[in-house]
Write a protein that holds these residues in place. Structure first.
Motif, PDB file in Angstrom:
ATOM      1  N   ASP A 267      11.630  -1.861  15.801  1.00  0.00           N
ATOM      2  CA  ASP A 267      11.819  -1.222  14.501  1.00  0.00           C
ATOM      3  C   ASP A 267      11.737   0.299  14.580  1.00  0.00           C
ATOM      4  OD1 ASP A 267      11.974  -3.622  12.707  1.00  0.00           O
ATOM      5  OD2 ASP A 267      10.023  -4.000  13.614  1.00  0.00           O
ATOM      6  N   GLY A 268      11.645   0.838  15.794  1.00  0.00           N
ATOM      7  CA  GLY A 268      11.627   2.282  15.971  1.00  0.00           C
ATOM      8  C   GLY A 268      10.257   2.916  15.955  1.00  0.00           C
ATOM      9  N   PHE A 269       9.191   2.119  15.825  1.00  0.00           N
ATOM     10  CA  PHE A 269       7.837   2.685  15.824  1.00  0.00           C
ATOM     11  C   PHE A 269       7.437   3.069  17.246  1.00  0.00           C
ATOM     12  CE2 PHE A 269       7.830   1.091  11.644  1.00  0.00           C
ATOM     13  CZ  PHE A 269       6.772   1.663  10.960  1.00  0.00           C
ATOM     14  N   LEU A 270       6.769   4.215  17.359  1.00  0.00           N
ATOM     15  CA  LEU A 270       6.367   4.748  18.654  1.00  0.00           C
ATOM     16  C   LEU A 270       4.985   4.214  19.020  1.00  0.00           C
ATOM     17  CD1 LEU A 270       7.551   6.781  20.727  1.00  0.00           C
ATOM     18  CD2 LEU A 270       6.220   8.555  19.585  1.00  0.00           C
ATOM     19  N   VAL A 271       4.869   3.633  20.229  1.00  0.00           N
ATOM     20  CA  VAL A 271       3.603   3.103  20.730  1.00  0.00           C
ATOM     21  C   VAL A 271       3.415   3.583  22.166  1.00  0.00           C
ATOM     22  CG1 VAL A 271       3.428   1.091  19.224  1.00  0.00           C
ATOM     23  CG2 VAL A 271       4.776   0.925  21.311  1.00  0.00           C
TER      24      VAL A 271
ATOM     25  N   ASP B 268      13.766  12.387  21.525  1.00  0.00           N
ATOM     26  CA  ASP B 268      13.336  11.173  20.841  1.00  0.00           C
ATOM     27  C   ASP B 268      11.848  11.239  20.516  1.00  0.00           C
ATOM     28  OD1 ASP B 268      13.941   8.142  20.203  1.00  0.00           O
ATOM     29  OD2 ASP B 268      12.091   8.162  21.364  1.00  0.00           O
ATOM     30  N   PHE B 269      11.033  11.660  21.470  1.00  0.00           N
ATOM     31  CA  PHE B 269       9.599  11.751  21.231  1.00  0.00           C
ATOM     32  C   PHE B 269       9.292  12.778  20.154  1.00  0.00           C
ATOM     33  CE2 PHE B 269       5.448  13.703  21.995  1.00  0.00           C
ATOM     34  CZ  PHE B 269       4.628  12.589  21.963  1.00  0.00           C
ATOM     35  N   LEU B 270       9.999  13.894  20.148  1.00  0.00           N
ATOM     36  CA  LEU B 270       9.774  14.940  19.159  1.00  0.00           C
ATOM     37  C   LEU B 270      10.325  14.571  17.794  1.00  0.00           C
ATOM     38  CD1 LEU B 270      10.560  18.130  21.277  1.00  0.00           C
ATOM     39  CD2 LEU B 270       8.312  17.317  20.552  1.00  0.00           C
ATOM     40  N   GLY B 271      11.120  13.501  17.725  1.00  0.00           N
ATOM     41  CA  GLY B 271      11.693  13.080  16.452  1.00  0.00           C
ATOM     42  C   GLY B 271      12.880  13.901  16.010  1.00  0.00           C
TER      43      GLY B 271
END
Length: 377
Positions: free
Chosen positions: A297-301, A336-339
């Motif tokens: 779902d696109g959530f960062l873990v 991607d990490f920085l959004g």
């Protein structure tokens, strides 16, 4: 605790506080929580969420038609609770009270009632809302899940120390078994107000402050805060709060036993088509070895290992924020990490920037300039 350790003594930051800056702790907090208990999410497809969770290294503790509870190998409460909902979203966090009376004390101080938790969890809770609108509950007496078999750190020949002879290293390509929940990172348009709320209501203390380059006099824009356990060391940060144009979940982190478990587990995820956001590397603040992934779902873990542990004596450090300052080593930080990679997340954040600048909050034009400078660093 009477002893104090200066933050600028080459321990975790090259700068200590200046006169008059935020002290990083409340003088007389209502309670002092012991740890982060679990995080709650809503997702429309529990089967898909559970499939990723198993590949990431969780074990299912409970599964019903409307709920999945995910746990690590350490004894205690589940790490993550996922409830069925129409869309994927972060619901809130639960913190473990140091004592049952703390739940009562917090309820009395905030004018809230104490509720019993569902039988699947046990115990009691007081439900609160932080200034950013995040649902926070403080719990006590929850059922303690038994310890599960865990991965064992490899025996390593480090330097000239010979610990392994006539034996090879063959870490299996399998999920990195999650041991426990480590921390959650939240973005807030009212970062300082929210920070003060956590310090006053939950008794947490700051490990490190970050500020936008050239804007230190305006105060911190990111705070890494830990639980105050006195002489007992706690994670460098249990919550990290960062200023931004919207109130949102950023990522959550889960401990695994060592670098090999993290790396082999990452290969397991990659082979199954999951998306690595950034890693493998080692952070500066907190020192963790990290590996970031996106769930379906696109959530960062995050998988992490070997993080810093501080007791209550350590005073907060201060450092300028930069994208390049997030890691000691590792691959370049990703968009991607920085959004800021093209996609729905960056579009939502752009719309949030426009809206936030029209509202009365801490994210103003000068802060926007600082954030853009950090993103380009």
């Amino acid at each position: 605790m009477s002893r104090h350790i200066d933050a600028h003594a080459d321990l975790h930051s090259d700068q200590g506080p200046l006169r008059g800056e935020h002290p990083g702790r409340a003088v007389n907090p209502i309670v002092k929580v012991r740890d982060l208990a679990w995080l709650e999410f809503a997702k429309p497809d529990l089967d898909r969420a559970e499939l990723f969770a198993h590949a990431f290294g969780f074990t299912t503790a409970l599964r019903t038609r409307d709920e999945v509870q995910l746990r690590g190998t350490d004894p205690g409460a589940p790490c993550v609770i996922i409830r069925k909902g129409p869309r994927s979203r972060f619901l809130g966090a639960a913190f473990l009270a140091a004592d049952a009376t703390d739940v009562l004390r917090l309820a009395e101080a905030t004018g809230r009632r104490v509720d019993r938790l569902p039988d699947s969890l046990g115990g009691t809770a007081v439900a609160l809302t932080d200034p950013s609108g995040v649902s926070i509950c403080v719990v006590s007496g929850v059922q303690r899940l038994p310890e599960l078999p865990a991965q064992t750190p490899l025996t390593v020949n480090a330097g000239h120390a010979l610990e392994r002879t006539n034996a090879t290293q063959r870490p299996p390509r399998e999920p990195a078994r999650v041991q426990r929940l480590g921390h959650v990172v939240l973005q807030s348009t009212r970062c300082l107000e929210t920070l003060n709320w956590y310090l006053q209501h939950l008794g947490m203390i700051v490990s490190d402050f970050q500020y936008y380059p050239g804007q230190r006099e305006r105060g911190p824009v990111m705070s890494f805060i830990r639980c105050d356990r006195g002489d007992t060391p706690a994670d460098h940060h249990t919550v990290a709060l960062t200023l931004g144009p919207s109130n949102r979940y950023v990522h959550s982190a889960y401990q695994v036993c060592d670098l090999d478990a993290l790396a082999a587990g990452g290969e397991y995820l990659r082979e199954r088509g999951y998306h690595r956001s950034w890693g493998i590397g080692r952070h500066i603040l907190g020192s963790q070895i990290f590996d970031y992934w996106r769930d379906p779902d696109g959530f960062l873990v995050e998988h992490f290992s070997d993080g810093d542990m501080f007791d209550a004596a350590l005073e907060p450090g201060w450092a300028p924020m930069s994208a390049s300052g997030l890691a000691q080593w590792g691959p370049p930080i990703t968009k991607d990490f920085l959004g800021i990679a093209p996609g729905r997340e960056s579009v939502r954040e752009l719309h949030a920037m426009i809206s936030s600048l029209r509202e009365d909050n801490e994210f103003d034009v000068q802060r926007l300039r600082g954030l853009l400078k950090v993103a380009s660093s």
